[in-house]
Design a protein around this motif. Structure first.
Motif, PDB file in Angstrom:
ATOM      1  N   SER A 103     -18.043   5.804   7.853  1.00 22.72           N
ATOM      2  CA  SER A 103     -17.277   4.565   7.717  1.00 22.72           C
ATOM      3  C   SER A 103     -15.780   4.846   7.813  1.00 22.72           C
ATOM      4  O   SER A 103     -15.295   5.890   7.361  1.00 22.72           O
ATOM      5  CB  SER A 103     -17.597   3.933   6.357  1.00 22.72           C
ATOM      6  N   ARG A 120     -13.671   3.710   6.017  1.00 26.63           N
ATOM      7  CA  ARG A 120     -13.163   3.808   4.636  1.00 26.63           C
ATOM      8  C   ARG A 120     -13.418   5.181   4.016  1.00 26.63           C
ATOM      9  O   ARG A 120     -12.895   5.489   2.959  1.00 26.63           O
ATOM     10  CB  ARG A 120     -13.807   2.723   3.776  1.00 26.63           C
ATOM     11  N   ASP A 121     -14.232   6.000   4.670  1.00 28.64           N
ATOM     12  CA  ASP A 121     -14.603   7.317   4.142  1.00 28.64           C
ATOM     13  C   ASP A 121     -13.459   8.316   4.340  1.00 28.64           C
ATOM     14  O   ASP A 121     -12.761   8.289   5.343  1.00 28.64           O
ATOM     15  CB  ASP A 121     -15.850   7.817   4.876  1.00 28.64           C
ATOM     16  N   TYR A 132     -13.401  10.204   7.598  1.00 31.44           N
ATOM     17  CA  TYR A 132     -13.264   9.473   8.854  1.00 31.44           C
ATOM     18  C   TYR A 132     -12.072   9.966   9.660  1.00 31.44           C
ATOM     19  O   TYR A 132     -11.005  10.260   9.137  1.00 31.44           O
ATOM     20  CB  TYR A 132     -13.101   7.969   8.600  1.00 31.44           C
TER      21      TYR A 132
END
Length: 112
Positions: free
Chosen positions: A51, A53-54, A57
């Motif tokens: 994601s 948001r990770d 990333y």
């Protein structure tokens, strides 16, 4: 997955690897390797997407496929493009279980 792409930053690619790790990639050394990419034909869950948001990333991190079968094929292609003697073994009926692909791994090593 690392793409071995010199135009993308680490870890999606390999740009700046020498600055980050103090070692250049030995492209000629890679070309002397034999590699096996093995995956179960049923390993198609899409739980490997990262994601935005990770913390892990990075741009392009999900470009190599939506599941392990797609990513295994992509990785094998990367190996071959880099000159690595790589083969892709898909194990029919296997999902994500090392025991189910072990015969293919054993056969690869026996042939070396």
């Amino acid at each position: 997955m690392n793409t071995l792409d010199p135009d993308r930053d680490w870890f999606v690619g390999v740009r700046y690897v020498a600055q980050r790790f103090g070692q250049q990639i030995d492209w000629q050394g890679l070309q002397r390797l034999k590699a096996q990419v093995v995956v179960g034909s049923e390993d198609t869950a899409n739980d490997i997407q990262i994601s935005a948001r990770d913390a892990l990333y990075a741009d392009g991190v999900n470009d190599t496929g939506s599941n392990r079968v797609e990513r295994a094929s992509f990785l094998n292609g990367l190996h071959r493009k880099a000159g690595v003697d790589s083969r892709l073994d898909g194990v029919q009926g296997a999902a994500r279980c090392a025991a189910h692909v072990q015969r293919a791994v054993d056969a690869f090593f026996r042939a070396l």
